[in-house]
Design a protein around this motif. Structure first.
Motif, short mmCIF file in Angstrom:
data_model
loop_
_atom_site.label_atom_id
_atom_site.label_comp_id
_atom_site.label_asym_id
_atom_site.label_seq_id
_atom_site.Cartn_x
_atom_site.Cartn_y
_atom_site.Cartn_z
N ALA A 1 22.27 -1.50 -5.50
CA ALA A 1 23.55 -1.13 -6.11
C ALA A 1 23.50 0.33 -6.54
N PRO A 2 24.64 1.02 -6.54
CA PRO A 2 24.64 2.45 -6.89
C PRO A 2 24.15 2.77 -8.29
N ASN A 3 24.14 1.77 -9.19
CA ASN A 3 23.68 1.99 -10.55
C ASN A 3 22.35 1.31 -10.85
N ASP A 4 21.65 0.88 -9.81
CA ASP A 4 20.34 0.24 -10.00
C ASP A 4 19.30 1.33 -10.25
N SER A 5 19.30 1.84 -11.47
CA SER A 5 18.53 3.04 -11.79
C SER A 5 17.03 2.88 -11.54
N GLN A 6 16.49 1.73 -11.91
CA GLN A 6 15.05 1.54 -11.79
C GLN A 6 14.59 1.61 -10.32
N ARG A 7 15.30 0.90 -9.44
CA ARG A 7 14.89 0.84 -8.04
C ARG A 7 15.24 2.11 -7.27
N ILE A 8 16.38 2.72 -7.62
CA ILE A 8 16.74 4.00 -6.98
C ILE A 8 15.69 5.06 -7.34
N SER A 9 15.32 5.09 -8.60
CA SER A 9 14.31 6.05 -9.06
C SER A 9 13.00 5.85 -8.32
N ARG A 10 12.57 4.59 -8.19
CA ARG A 10 11.30 4.32 -7.53
C ARG A 10 11.34 4.73 -6.05
N ALA A 11 12.46 4.43 -5.38
CA ALA A 11 12.57 4.75 -3.97
C ALA A 11 12.54 6.27 -3.74
N LEU A 12 13.26 7.02 -4.59
CA LEU A 12 13.24 8.48 -4.45
C LEU A 12 11.88 9.05 -4.83
N GLU A 13 11.25 8.45 -5.83
CA GLU A 13 9.91 8.88 -6.24
C GLU A 13 8.91 8.73 -5.09
N VAL A 14 8.96 7.59 -4.41
CA VAL A 14 8.06 7.36 -3.28
C VAL A 14 8.28 8.42 -2.21
N PHE A 15 9.54 8.72 -1.92
CA PHE A 15 9.83 9.70 -0.87
C PHE A 15 9.33 11.09 -1.27
N ASP B 1 0.85 -1.18 0.00
CA ASP B 1 0.00 0.00 0.00
C ASP B 1 0.89 1.24 0.00
N MET B 2 1.37 1.59 -1.19
CA MET B 2 2.28 2.73 -1.29
C MET B 2 1.89 3.60 -2.48
N VAL C 1 6.97 11.89 -3.35
CA VAL C 1 5.51 11.95 -3.46
C VAL C 1 4.86 11.93 -2.08
N SER C 2 5.39 11.08 -1.18
CA SER C 2 4.70 10.84 0.10
C SER C 2 5.36 11.47 1.31
N GLY C 3 6.66 11.78 1.19
CA GLY C 3 7.38 12.27 2.35
C GLY C 3 7.83 11.16 3.29
N GLN C 4 7.55 9.91 2.90
CA GLN C 4 7.94 8.75 3.71
C GLN C 4 8.91 7.88 2.89
N PRO C 5 9.90 7.26 3.54
CA PRO C 5 10.81 6.37 2.82
C PRO C 5 10.12 5.08 2.39
N LEU C 6 10.65 4.47 1.35
CA LEU C 6 10.10 3.20 0.84
C LEU C 6 10.11 2.13 1.93
N SER C 7 11.14 2.12 2.76
CA SER C 7 11.23 1.12 3.82
C SER C 7 10.08 1.24 4.82
N PHE C 8 9.55 2.43 5.01
CA PHE C 8 8.39 2.61 5.90
C PHE C 8 7.20 1.82 5.39
N PHE C 9 6.95 1.93 4.07
CA PHE C 9 5.82 1.20 3.49
C PHE C 9 6.05 -0.31 3.54
N HIS C 10 7.30 -0.73 3.28
CA HIS C 10 7.60 -2.16 3.33
C HIS C 10 7.37 -2.73 4.73
#
Length: 314
Positions: free
Chosen positions: A154-168, A114-115, A170-179
């Motif tokens: 990984a530092p070059n994992d563009s897809q997942r880094i992008s998603r994690a920053l996008e979540v933050f 639920d993110m 948009v929501s002001g909360q880190p991805l780990s909070f939702f997990h």
């Protein structure tokens, strides 16, 4: 209460299709594909899509349901799979879910996170920032905002880094909070689904056996015209290397080779290596599912063991 179903999972080239067809000869089943690449039309050779004869032998679902230009999410899969499970059960047949997209299995078993949904505008800004500063710089930013998530990327994992920053953003909360929040919610969901699902996992005792199968499959794909298939997709003119369909293992490497990033001779080695890495990730996912019944796919009795398990639980 979800109707009973069988889930047959395993890494690429572990023999899932053959096992599924053998089950279909013993039980009245309909197959629900759990594969993020098989949903795409026109992507047949590189996905090892079941043949016309195999598709005709038993009803299959969630194959060839999307154009490669369109995305297909885990949320859509869960909605489609849950509907199909009930429809197939209502027809008096056993739903048989077969595939190797472990994210889909996990979403079905544990429930969806639920993110925040994807935000194209934020994603575009992040892509511009990455072009200017590089993904390692955005990874460093993520490490300040969400160290738990950054530590596993990984530092070059563009897809997942992008998603994690996008979540933050948009929501002001880190991805780990939702997990973490959803991990608590998934305990109840998992207990509910565990009563409905029997998960059979094809896993090799010897990794070298699977590596040999992967190499044989990739060579067979090349001989069957895989490069020509990718050329035809490129010739459409509306597909790009950044689409989820073209990021599928094999297609990404073929696209890069056709772009001249490396030789066609090197394509084979890169494709096989990428497929091995995919299989490694798939096995890691499976080992995190304690409810699974493991069958050694490199054991000569594997097929009989699968049939025995199905008969005992169906």
């Amino acid at each position: 209460m979800t109707s009973p179903y069988i889930a047959l999972a395993g890494p690429t080239a572990s023999g899932k299709t053959a096992a599924a067809l053998a089950i279909a000869q013993q039980q009245a089943v309909e197959i629900i594909s759990v594969d993020s690449a098989l949903v795409y039309r026109g992507m047949d050779i590189g996905t090892a899509k079941p043949t016309a004869g195999e598709l005709a032998a038993v009803p299959h679902h969630l194959i060839d349901i999307r154009d490669p230009l369109d995305a297909y999410s885990a949320a859509e899969f869960v909605a489609d799979a849950q509907r199909l499970i009930e429809d197939i059960s209502a027809r008096g047949k056993l739903p048989l879910l077969v595939g190797g997209t472990m994210l889909y299995f996990k979403a079905l078993f544990d429930g969806l996170d639920d993110m925040p949904k994807a935000d194209p505008a934020v994603r575009a800004v992040l892509a511009d920032e990455a072009a200017a500063k590089g993904w390692p710089a955005l990874h460093a930013e993520l490490a300040q905002l969400d160290p738990l998530t950054a530590a596993r990327l990984a530092p070059n994992d563009s897809q997942r880094i992008s998603r994690a920053l996008e979540v933050f953003r948009v929501s002001g909360q880190p991805l780990s909070f939702f997990h973490q929040r959803n991990a608590i919610k998934s305990i109840a969901t998992n207990a509910h689904n565990a009563r409905a699902a029997t998960l059979i996992s094809l896993e090799p005792l010897e990794r070298s056996w699977l590596h040999g199968r992967i190499a044989e499959r990739f060579d067979a794909m090349l001989a069957a015209g895989f490069i020509e298939e990718v050329k035809a997709l490129r010739a459409r003119g509306d597909l790009t290397a950044d689409l989820p369909s073209m990021r599928c293992v094999g297609y990404r490497q073929a696209w890069e080779a056709l772009d001249g990033e490396y030789s066609m001779n090197e394509l084979r080695d890169r494709g096989i290596f990428a497929t091995r890495q995919l299989a490694k990730r798939q096995i890691t996912w499976l080992r995190s599912m304690p409810q699974r019944h493991v069958v050694a796919c490199d054991d000569p009795t594997a097929l009989q063991r699968v049939l025995t398990l199905v008969k005992a639980t169906a």
